[in-house]
Design an enzyme around this catalytic site. Structure first.
Site, PDB file in Angstrom:
ATOM      1  N   HIS A  92      38.008 132.849  30.364  1.00 44.27           N
ATOM      2  CA  HIS A  92      38.737 133.768  31.071  1.00 44.27           C
ATOM      3  C   HIS A  92      39.743 134.285  30.155  1.00 44.27           C
ATOM      4  O   HIS A  92      41.098 134.085  30.399  1.00 44.27           O
ATOM      5  CB  HIS A  92      39.372 133.191  32.265  1.00 44.27           C
ATOM      6  CG  HIS A  92      38.391 132.740  33.163  1.00 44.27           C
ATOM      7  ND1 HIS A  92      39.077 132.130  34.494  1.00 44.27           N
ATOM      8  CD2 HIS A  92      37.196 132.798  33.487  1.00 44.27           C
ATOM      9  CE1 HIS A  92      37.865 131.784  35.124  1.00 44.27           C
ATOM     10  NE2 HIS A  92      36.645 132.378  34.731  1.00 44.27           N
ATOM     11  N   GLU A 130      28.573 127.540  37.680  1.00 47.98           N
ATOM     12  CA  GLU A 130      27.914 128.347  36.865  1.00 47.98           C
ATOM     13  C   GLU A 130      26.540 127.956  36.455  1.00 47.98           C
ATOM     14  O   GLU A 130      25.949 128.655  35.471  1.00 47.98           O
ATOM     15  CB  GLU A 130      28.738 129.039  35.752  1.00 47.98           C
ATOM     16  CG  GLU A 130      30.078 129.645  36.505  1.00 47.98           C
ATOM     17  CD  GLU A 130      29.796 131.057  36.902  1.00 47.98           C
ATOM     18  OE1 GLU A 130      28.668 131.487  37.245  1.00 47.98           O
ATOM     19  OE2 GLU A 130      30.891 131.655  37.221  1.00 47.98           O
ATOM     20  N   HIS A 178      36.705 139.170  35.739  1.00 49.95           N
ATOM     21  CA  HIS A 178      36.568 137.925  35.785  1.00 49.95           C
ATOM     22  C   HIS A 178      36.556 136.926  34.480  1.00 49.95           C
ATOM     23  O   HIS A 178      37.321 136.208  34.289  1.00 49.95           O
ATOM     24  CB  HIS A 178      34.985 137.651  36.536  1.00 49.95           C
ATOM     25  CG  HIS A 178      34.693 136.150  36.661  1.00 49.95           C
ATOM     26  ND1 HIS A 178      33.568 135.599  37.050  1.00 49.95           N
ATOM     27  CD2 HIS A 178      35.217 135.057  35.988  1.00 49.95           C
ATOM     28  CE1 HIS A 178      33.439 134.383  37.142  1.00 49.95           C
ATOM     29  NE2 HIS A 178      34.341 134.108  36.411  1.00 49.95           N
TER      30      HIS A 178
HETATM   31  P1  13P Z   1      33.617 125.807  37.698  1.00 53.26           P
HETATM   32  O1  13P Z   1      34.940 124.656  37.689  1.00 53.26           O
HETATM   33  O2  13P Z   1      32.625 125.460  38.835  1.00 53.26           O
HETATM   34  O3  13P Z   1      33.130 125.537  36.099  1.00 53.26           O
HETATM   35  O4  13P Z   1      34.066 127.177  37.713  1.00 53.26           O
HETATM   36  C1  13P Z   1      35.029 127.751  36.820  1.00 53.26           C
HETATM   37  C2  13P Z   1      34.690 129.296  36.673  1.00 53.26           C
HETATM   38  O5  13P Z   1      35.235 129.730  35.732  1.00 53.26           O
HETATM   39  C3  13P Z   1      33.738 129.918  37.482  1.00 53.26           C
HETATM   40  O6  13P Z   1      33.443 131.287  36.931  1.00 53.26           O
HETATM   41 ZN    ZN Z   2      34.882 132.115  35.620  1.00 53.86          ZN
END
Ligand code: 13P
Ligand code: ZN
Length: 264
Positions: free
Chosen positions: A141, A116, A211
């Site tokens: 999340h 990200e 998400h």
């Molecule tokens: P990364 O492991 O690349 O940080 O991705 C985790 C994530 O939550 C993507 O939205």
């Molecule tokens: Zn994520």
């Protein structure tokens, strides 16, 4: 040498602290979530000039407001529970080039930054360009908040904000600008970044449909607390629903009473 810089290490210690909270909260399954913190103000000129550990990487656009800035960023695929234990094994310091077009990793190992990163840097760049001393982008999340985004009626910023504000007075006090919503986009894409920046014109917290959540701010602990407060409100909402009733929520009058009382 980097490790002799007490202020920098204290800030990276706060990244580890928050990564631990994300894991214990149950918001960070596997590698879920990522953190970037602007540490430019904590570094000496000598530290900022450290040699690159890997080839420079082109950025998706010119980061006008970030030229020469340094960030600590969590690594892609890295687990928050391990960031908590050892941030330098699971993240790295990156420097934006003087022309704002590239980044390079300067310490401590060539750990590849989060997927990200284009999103995070675009947001840092945008918020900084508005004159704010923004230092943090936190993405995570939280189960309850993501759960809300699966309900079509909650994909309306006003309705979602009003519902969560009304669960507990602190929510409006701590999140006075309310919540922005970004409809589903593929993780890590510039489409997601652009849609989020649009929401950051009015809000400091944005929900990504199905998400996760993203918060910007000057202080990482504050960003965590903002998301935690929203999660508390969502839990109160779901507790009432699970007990079989629609929560009454604070009235408009009660919510408006907070505006004067807390200078919102
Ligand atoms: P990364 O492991 O690349 O940080 O991705 C985790 C994530 O939550 C993507 O939205
Ligand atoms: Zn994520």
């Amino acid at each position: 040498m980097i490790r002799d810089n007490k202020e920098l290490m204290a800030e990276i210690g706060r990244v580890a602290e928050v990564a631990g909270y994300l894991w214990t909260k149950g918001w960070a399954e596997r590698n879920g979530g990522n953190i970037s913190v602007n540490v430019t103000h904590l570094m000496t000129d000598e530290e900022k000039a450290l040699p690159a550990l890997a080839a420079r990487v082109q950025l998706p656009a010119e980061m006008d407001a970030l030229k020469g800035h340094v960030f600590f960023v969590t690594g892609t695929g890295k687990r928050m529970r391990y960031v908590a234990q050892n941030p330098f094994e699971n993240g790295s310091l990156i420097r934006i080039s003087p022309d704002g077009l590239f980044y390079e990793i300067i310490a401590e190992k060539p750990t590849q930054p989060t997927s990200e990163l284009p999103s995070h840097l675009s947001m840092h760049n945008y918020v900084r360009s508005t004159g704010r001393d923004n230092r943090v982008v936190l993405h995570t999340h939280p189960t309850d908040l993501i759960g809300l985004t699966h309900g079509p009626k909650f994909l309306n910023s006003e309705y979602l904000t009003r519902t969560l504000w009304a669960m507990i007075p602190e929510c409006r006090i701590i999140v006075p600008k309310g919540i922005g919503i970004v409809r589903y986009e593929i993780p890590g894409t510039m489409d997601l970044a652009r849609a989020t920046i649009k929401q950051l014109e009015k809000h400091d917290v944005v929900f990504w449909e199905k998400h996760g959540i993203l918060a910007v701010g000057e202080d990482l602990i504050e960003c965590f607390d903002t998301i935690d407060t929203l999660s508390k409100s969502a839990q109160i909402y779901f507790s009432a629903r699970m007990a079989g009733f629609e929560p009454e929520g604070m009235t408009d009058e009660q919510l408006d009473g907070l505006v004067d009382a807390f200078n919102l």
